[in-house]
Structures are given as C-alpha cells and as structure tokens.
Design an enzyme around this catalytic site. Structure first.
Site, PDB file in Angstrom:
ATOM      1  N   HIS A 267      33.148 -11.661  -0.856  1.00  0.00           N
ATOM      2  CA  HIS A 267      33.517 -10.763   0.243  1.00  0.00           C
ATOM      3  C   HIS A 267      34.990 -10.391   0.220  1.00  0.00           C
ATOM      4  CE1 HIS A 267      29.533 -11.697   1.952  1.00  0.00           C
ATOM      5  NE2 HIS A 267      29.633 -10.435   2.266  1.00  0.00           N
TER       6      HIS A 267
ATOM      7  N   GLU B 272      17.143  -8.899   0.017  1.00  0.00           N
ATOM      8  CA  GLU B 272      18.189  -9.540  -0.788  1.00  0.00           C
ATOM      9  C   GLU B 272      17.808 -10.953  -1.215  1.00  0.00           C
ATOM     10  OE1 GLU B 272      21.858  -9.259   1.430  1.00  0.00           O
ATOM     11  OE2 GLU B 272      20.906  -9.753   3.320  1.00  0.00           O
TER      12      GLU B 272
ATOM     13  N   ASP C 126      23.493 -10.030  -2.931  1.00  0.00           N
ATOM     14  CA  ASP C 126      22.772 -11.291  -2.747  1.00  0.00           C
ATOM     15  C   ASP C 126      21.514 -11.355  -3.593  1.00  0.00           C
ATOM     16  OD1 ASP C 126      24.202 -13.007  -0.998  1.00  0.00           O
ATOM     17  OD2 ASP C 126      23.933 -11.510   0.566  1.00  0.00           O
TER      18      ASP C 126
ATOM     19  N   CYS D 180      22.448  -0.885  -0.518  1.00  0.00           N
ATOM     20  CA  CYS D 180      23.812  -0.974   0.028  1.00  0.00           C
ATOM     21  C   CYS D 180      24.626  -2.055  -0.667  1.00  0.00           C
ATOM     22  CB  CYS D 180      23.779  -1.197   1.534  1.00  0.00           C
ATOM     23  SG  CYS D 180      22.982  -2.734   1.991  1.00  0.00           S
TER      24      CYS D 180
HETATM   25  C1  PEP Z   1      24.344  -7.465  -0.320  1.00  0.00           C
HETATM   26  O1  PEP Z   1      24.054  -8.664  -0.330  1.00  0.00           O
HETATM   27  O2  PEP Z   1      24.164  -6.710  -1.295  1.00  0.00           O
HETATM   28  C2  PEP Z   1      24.960  -6.860   0.875  1.00  0.00           C
HETATM   29  C3  PEP Z   1      25.152  -5.574   0.942  1.00  0.00           C
HETATM   30  O3  PEP Z   1      25.354  -7.697   1.874  1.00  0.00           O
HETATM   31  P1  PEP Z   1      26.680  -8.596   1.806  1.00  0.00           P
HETATM   32  O4  PEP Z   1      27.460  -8.174   0.594  1.00  0.00           O
HETATM   33  O5  PEP Z   1      27.419  -8.374   3.071  1.00  0.00           O
HETATM   34  O6  PEP Z   1      26.117  -9.973   1.699  1.00  0.00           O
HETATM   35 MG    MG Z   2      24.014  -9.719   1.533  1.00  0.00          MG
END
Ligand code: PEP
Ligand code: MG
Length: 590
Positions: free
Chosen positions: A197, A439, A463, A510
């Site tokens: 993140h 995910e 994920d 996403c």
């Molecule tokens: C993902 O896991 O691809 C996602 C978009 O969520 P995050 O990156 O916030 O876990």
């Molecule tokens: Mg995620």
C-alpha cells in the site's frame, strides 16, 4: 576546504511509482535504531560513555512522565506509559546496555541497538500477544533514549519543511499518507514490494518511489544527493556530473511525454472497432477527486475508504464519514463513485484496535471479516455511504469476500443500516448497485453463484495474485514471482469474467494490473467491462485502448490462454504491443 567527490553508487530496487526526481536525502528512522554507527570507546572513556547513556535514560523518563501528567484522564494510556517508565530502569534494557558498553567497549547507541534487537527477537517469537506488545514498548522507549543520545528529534513526516527525498527502512501507509507534497519529492525504502500500500500511495501522490532497496539506509546519509528513477527502480547516490545531466534530460522527456498524454485523456475512449471503454480512478483520499477528474476519469472505480481510519486514536463518526463521502459524490456527480467498505488489517492496522494481534494478518481478521465481527463499526460506515448516496451516483462494494455467506451477511447489514436510517428519518438511498471484490481464489471458484447475489464484480488483482500465487505482495524476497501475467492469474480472471457475463453483470478490475498499458489488450480481450487505476495511469491506458481492436484482442487472448509461463505471455504482448506501451519503461520488465 572542498569535499572530495564521492564515488557514484547505483542501487537497484522495485519501481513502485513512476517519475524521476533528484534532490537531497532525508533519512527517516522509523525504527529509531536502524541508522546507527558502531565505534570503539577507549578504556579511559568507558565511564563517561555509561554516564552519557544514563543521562539519556533520565531524560527519556522525564519526557515520559511529562506525557503521563497530561494523560491522567486517559487511564489506559497512562498505564502503558508507566510500564514504559519501568522498562527504562529494567535490567533487561538498562542493565544489559550498560554491560554491553563496558564489556564490548562500544558506543552507547550501538550497545542499545544490539540489546534492543536481541530483546525484540526473543519477544516476537513468543506466542502471547502480551509479550509481543511488550516488544513494541521496548522499541518505543529505546527510541526515546536513542534520540537523547543522538540528539535527533522525533521525526514527524508531516512537518518536513525542506525539499527532500525521504529515505527510510520502511514507511507504513499511515506515514506515507502524511507526506506533504510541497516538500517531499519522492521516497525510497529498504523494504516493500510493488503493490504494497505504501507504493500505491506514492503513485497516487504522483511522486517517484523505489522500494525493496534493502540497503538504502546504510548507503545513504542525510543531505547526500540522490537520483530516484521510479520508472526503472534505480537509485543513484552521489551521481557524477555526467549522470546528473543524463537524468535531468530523462526527467524532462518524461514530463513532456506525460503532459501530452494527459491532454488527450479527456477525449472519449473507444477501440479501433468502436467499442467504448470508460476508465475509472482509484483514490485513497477525498482530495484526489481533483486529480481523478484532471486525468479524465469517468468516475471513481475504487475509493479505499480505510485511509480515513488510519493513524487516529478513535473511529471516525458517522457524520464525519458522511460529510466526506457526500463531498466526493457531489464533486464527481453524475459520474459514479464506488465506495469500497472498510479494508483494514492485513497491512493497514488501525490504532483504535491496538492490541489486535495476529500471527498471519493477511489471512486474518481483515476487510469484510473485520466488519462482520464489528457490526457497530460497519453499520456506521454503511449508514454514512447510504446517506451520501442521496447526493449523487454512489455504488458500494465489499472487499475480500471469500465465502457466500459473507455476501449474504453483508447485504443484511446494509438492509439493517437502511432500516435504521428510515427509522431515524434521515435522507438516504438504499437502491444503489452493490458489488463484491473478487480477490480471493475461493471467490473466483464460486463466481457463478456469487454473481447471482450482486450487481457487479470488481477484480482486485493485488490481492488475487497474493492469495492465488501465495506471494506476499509486500515481500521483496518473492517479488520476482509476483506476476500479473502468470497464466494462473489470467485463468482466474477469465473464470470470473465468464461467470459475470453468463449472469449479465459487469466485471471491473481495480487492481494495479489494470493500470498497465501492456495489459490492456489482454484485459479487454478477457471481457472486462471497466478498468480502474491510479489517476495518473489513466492517460496511457486510454491511449492504449484507442490503438487496439477488441475483436483482435479476443483472438489474441485465445492464443495467450494456451501459454505456460508469465514470460511467454509477456513476450507475446511485448511483440504485439510493446512499442505502444514502451513509454513506460517499467512495462518492459516481465
Ligand atoms: C486489490 O487487492 O487489487 C485492490 C484493489 O485492493 P487493495 O489494493 O486496496 O487491497
Ligand atoms: Mg485488495
């Protein structure tokens, strides 16, 4: 006297956020004991060194006592601080550090660092959460003493007020979210992977970042001149004149290029065979809607709502959330905003839950699991979203779904939230599209049944790759295996898209994978209906969409589905589309 020119050093890490910056290094020592040198102490000076340590301990005690004085209304906090004062006098920390100075004849900082490292290692191996919390207490008090010894003030990233590049062992998402863009040009860290993140926030902030450098804090000193190339994952320390000029040139070319594609980004996007595709933005903070609009987003495809919960001592109130959400919905209207409900824990632990402790957080009480266990927290957020929905085009999705019953329970919570709003007579809108994130491999396998429960899917590849390939998304050691183009990942996406199509619901993506131009022909060919990404990735992705044909992409996917390795897939994509995607140097790395 002129300083002798230092030798240029090149470090290689992982390109976490694109762009190039050049500037002075600013070391951020979050652990407080990392950037410490060892030097010998002569026999005759040992006493003085021990005394120096003791007086640093004394001043740490005084500063803790001052905080306790001001915390008497908060008994829990005061009790924790009292424990820390006691630790300062404890044999474990105090006694052993003095012993180490005397026995090994080393400086106090080094002695403290080694003692703390040993204690932490011993505590962290223990199963009880209590013991591991004590390890955190020890780290905290050691940090205080270390500051007394080195004269370094506590570093508050939010307070930096000179143009610098941050160099850290690691930065938490909460640290990164405090970065003031006026001053911080970019950052580099020893730890971290591409889709950790922290890297994602760097992309959102549009500052270059290189992570996973392993030795950055050892090789770089405060005020060293460094070049950070977030496109290739390269960091140059003490660059030679020639290197500086070359990178200045590269930076200018990159900025010019970015300006051109950004201008085009407001045009409508369709493939060469005239199939319209909208591109959406992922945001973490409400202010980013401006950047989403500037980069030509058709809406917000992922609002990572948890960032409003990080780094604070209490949960936000319903009204605070509502006001933020309403602003975002209103600014974006009539464009849609997809609220992803709270995805905390995993790598984003919130402070009100301090003491929450898990051996394996990525597989633990994260995201929807947390929310279903804390219906009070969940309901507050759901009410805020439904209230904001009355002001524009809101959608909602639940993260990390791994079982059918979770969708049922989450939807029930949503109904209850709507019922309670009705009862309270508060304006809201219940009838909004509700989706889930795909995910976890279990959700892929169950996609045909899950599709009947929801209005859309959104594939979170960050994920899905982590759980599907069993690769920790923040771990540098296995970063080479974190491959979006792995045939297993492609097949999981296909399975999900097929189930969505059979049930006539849209399927978005996403995860970071969607923001890579080279992946676009593959994703459209697989049947994805919408792509959402960091705002600054939108222009290049749109440009790619305009250059490809949907029919040809579908044909190509048939071929790709027969391939055995990520490299084979990459090579086909590179040979067919590499030139168009080559503008992003990182694209060329499989
Ligand atoms: C993902 O896991 O691809 C996602 C978009 O969520 P995050 O990156 O916030 O876990
Ligand atoms: Mg995620």
């Amino acid at each position: 006297m002129q300083k002798a020119a230092q030798k240029e050093v090149v470090l290689r890490g992982i390109n976490a956020s694109a762009g190039i910056c050049i500037g002075k290094a600013y070391l951020v020592d979050r652990s407080g004991v990392d950037v410490v040198a060892r030097y010998p102490i002569a026999e005759k000076d040992i006493k003085a060194e021990v005394k120096r340590f003791k007086s640093a301990v004394q001043s740490a005690k005084s500063s803790l006592r001052a905080v306790i004085e001001n915390s008497l209304h908060d008994l829990q906090k005061a009790a924790i601080l009292e424990t820390q004062v006691a630790l300062l006098g404890d044999k474990l920390l105090y006694g052993r550090t003095v012993e180490t100075i005397e026995r090994e004849r080393v400086n106090a900082e080094w002695a403290l660092k080694t003692v703390v490292a040993r204690i932490r290692a011993a505590f962290q191996g223990m199963p009880e959460a209590y013991m591991r919390e004590r390890a955190a207490d020890i780290a905290h008090v050691a940090d205080l003493v270390m500051r007394g010894l080195t004269g370094v003030e506590a570093q508050d990233i939010g307070r930096i007020d000179k143009r610098v590049i941050l160099v850290a062992h690691d930065l938490s998402p909460a640290d990164t979210s405090q970065i003031n863009l006026e001053w911080v040009k970019g950052f580099i860290t020893n730890l971290g992977g591409k889709t950790s993140h922290t890297g994602i926030i760097a992309q959102t902030l549009e500052i270059p970042a290189v992570v996973g450098l392993e030795v950055a804090t050892q090789k770089i000193r405060n005020d060293d001149i460094i070049i950070v190339d977030g496109n290739t994952g390269t960091v140059v320390v003490h660059p030679a004149e020639k290197t500086l000029l070359a990178y200045e040139e590269r930076r200018a070319t990159y900025e010019r290029y970015k300006a051109v594609v950004t201008r085009e980004s407001h045009l409508k996007t369709a493939t060469t065979d005239r199939r319209r595709f909208d591109v959406f933005a992922n945001i973490e903070f409400p202010e980013e809607v401006v950047s989403a609009i500037n980069y030509g987003a058709a809406g917000i495809g992922l609002f990572r709502t948890e960032f409003q919960y990080l780094g604070r001592t209490a949960f936000p109130s319903e009204n605070e959330l509502f006001e933020t959400y309403r602003d975002v919905v209103e600014v974006m209207a009539p464009r849609p905003v997809i609220f992803r409900t709270l995805d905390i824990n995993g790598d984003k632990v919130i402070r009100p839950d301090a003491g929450h402790d898990e051996r394996n957080p990525a597989l633990g009480l994260r995201a929807i699991r947390y929310c279903l266990k804390r219906p009070d927290v969940f309901r507050t957020q759901l009410r805020a979203i439904l209230r904001a929905a009355a002001f524009g085009n809101a959608r909602l999705m639940f993260p990390l779904i791994s079982a059918y019953f979770e969708v049922q329970l989450a939807k029930r919570c949503l109904d209850e939230a709507a019922a309670s709003l009705r009862k309270d007579g508060l304006p809201h809108k219940r009838d909004i599209p509700v989706g889930i994130m795909i995910e976890v491999p279990a959700a892929v396998v169950m996609a045909d049944l899950l599709a009947k429960e929801v209005d859309f899917f959104s594939i979170g590849t960050n994920d899905l790759i982590q759980y599907g390939l069993a690769i920790d998304r923040g771990n540098k050691q296995v970063a080479h295996m974190y491959q979006p183009l792995d045939p297993a990942v492609i097949r999981m996406i296909k399975h999900t898209a097929d189930a969505a199509r059979a049930n006539r619901i849209p399927v978005h993506m996403c995860g970071e994978m969607a923001g890579r131009p080279l992946h676009v022909p593959l994703l459209l060919g697989l049947g994805l209906s919408e792509l959402s990404m960091n705002p600054q990735a939108i222009p290049l992705v749109k440009r790619m969409i305009r250059t490809i044909s949907l029919a040809e992409s579908r044909q190509m996917v048939k071929r790709l589905l027969g391939l055995r390795t990520a490299r084979e897939v990459f090579e086909v994509l590179r040979d067919s589309f590499g030139e168009m995607a080559a503008s992003q140097p990182s694209e060329m790395q499989p």
